[in-house]
Design a protein around this motif. Sequence first.
Motif, short mmCIF file in Angstrom:
data_model
loop_
_atom_site.label_atom_id
_atom_site.label_comp_id
_atom_site.label_asym_id
_atom_site.label_seq_id
_atom_site.Cartn_x
_atom_site.Cartn_y
_atom_site.Cartn_z
N GLY B 34 0.78 -1.24 0.00
CA GLY B 34 0.00 0.00 0.00
C GLY B 34 0.80 1.28 0.00
N SER B 65 -13.28 -4.44 1.69
CA SER B 65 -12.60 -3.28 2.28
C SER B 65 -13.06 -3.05 3.72
N GLY B 229 -0.27 5.45 3.51
CA GLY B 229 0.10 5.38 2.10
C GLY B 229 -0.90 6.07 1.20
N SER B 230 -2.01 6.53 1.78
CA SER B 230 -3.05 7.21 1.00
C SER B 230 -3.29 8.60 1.58
N ALA B 231 -3.83 9.49 0.74
CA ALA B 231 -4.14 10.86 1.16
C ALA B 231 -2.98 11.49 1.93
N PHE B 240 -11.94 6.64 4.61
CA PHE B 240 -12.32 5.40 3.93
C PHE B 240 -11.62 4.18 4.52
N LEU B 241 -12.32 3.04 4.39
CA LEU B 241 -11.78 1.75 4.84
C LEU B 241 -11.06 1.07 3.69
N PRO B 242 -10.08 0.23 3.94
CA PRO B 242 -9.57 -0.16 5.26
C PRO B 242 -8.55 0.81 5.85
N ASP B 243 -8.10 1.80 5.05
CA ASP B 243 -6.99 2.66 5.47
C ASP B 243 -7.24 3.36 6.82
#
Lengths: 72, 380
Positions: B34, B65, B229-231, B240-243
């Motif tokens: 990720g 997710s 690893g996101s946003a 948001f899931l799963p992050d």
Amino acid sequence: MKYVITFHSVHFVMKAEALLKKEHIPVHLIPIPRHVSSDCGIALEVSENNRERIIKILENNQFNIESIHEIL
Amino acid sequence: MDIYLDNAATSFPKPPSVLEAMKEFFFEIGANSGRSAHQRSQRASRMVFETRESVAQLIGASDSSRIIFTSNATEGLNVAIMGIVREGDHVITSSVEHNSVMRPLRYLERTKGITVDVVQCSSAGEIDPDDIRTSIKKKTRLIVTTSASNVVGTILPIAEIGEIARDHDIPFLVDGAQTVGCNPINVEEDHIDMLAFSGHKGLLGPQGTGCLYIGEGIDLSFFKLGGTGSASESDEQPEFLPDRFESGTLNLIGIAGLKASVEFIVEKGTDQIREKGRQATDHLLSGISAITGVSVFGPKDSARQMPVISITTGERDIGEVGRILDNRFHIGVRCGLQCSPHCHKTIGTFPSGTVRISPGFFTTTEELDAVVTALNEILS
């Protein structure tokens, strides 16, 4: 012309890849281009002739597409 | 040759494919998931995704997710309980819960002024769902029960409780530690809003793995914040899931093993695994019940329980019986309260506890006979 499709989470990039593979549609995973996002993740690269079909498949599968960009 | 009958604590042995998958991750993949775009990282992300999909399929969740990885069932239960209960809320639970449910609830009683109704189960550990229904108040924010007692194996009527929770629009959290992998479960059909379970018990995966399923419409506050690893441009934790619940590097080598173990379970089929568990329960019950001086607790009926059998040994100290089983017969069982004092109060074995015998997927009939013979010898 190529397009890059980004998703909020890598989870959905992987899900899209698996789904499109099943449909025998060629996709590439690429680092998100810097002009698209400063994020460190990955995105789907798709060719122009597959673009509409891919978007339709993703939408039919309740994908939350973050953005679609044209790249050279 | 030693005999392992402590599968309710953690399963042993594991399918060899679990270690093979962990070795493959260790030697061939090794990268983080990720986060980066290189090939190894893509393989790691793909492995994590595929594990999530397999787990989702196993528990009947249509959106993978909504499965987040935890280090064990306890962590999942903490994330769920701490994340959903607010100041002044009311929570309903059962009298056969593990400390991983009772301790977070008692802590919230002390610190957030919540109130908790512990619905009394029978001396066999069975609950009347109507008692849950009548305990519901205006402020009830959560119903949390185990799917089966870790002391006496009693299976709780999850689908019925789920229906009551749904009718009253109250989130329902299930502790699946004792059943996921060895008894079929379907979060959507059973109206389960959150399901916490470990990867290292019935799923036959490595220790340090677990999952929490978070159903649609369940709003949990997070328990850790950080890199996903996101946003990455934002100072705020993603929604948001799963992050949202997976900040920091995952236990990737463990998840690689979990993937192989879930595939093993899917291949064998939870119906078949359940049947095997019932046969082991029947075999043990008939052998042990015939021993003079032994009291068996729980439903004593393989249709109503998991393969977990608790006994006391009259005047003989259970710790001593456990020690002799181990030293002389090389049989590993668990003695004491098994982290569930409430359950022991319910069945009448508090504070001394029981000898718990818990066979697993790989336990043979000869091994079951060996523990019966050993108990006969010790108690004669």
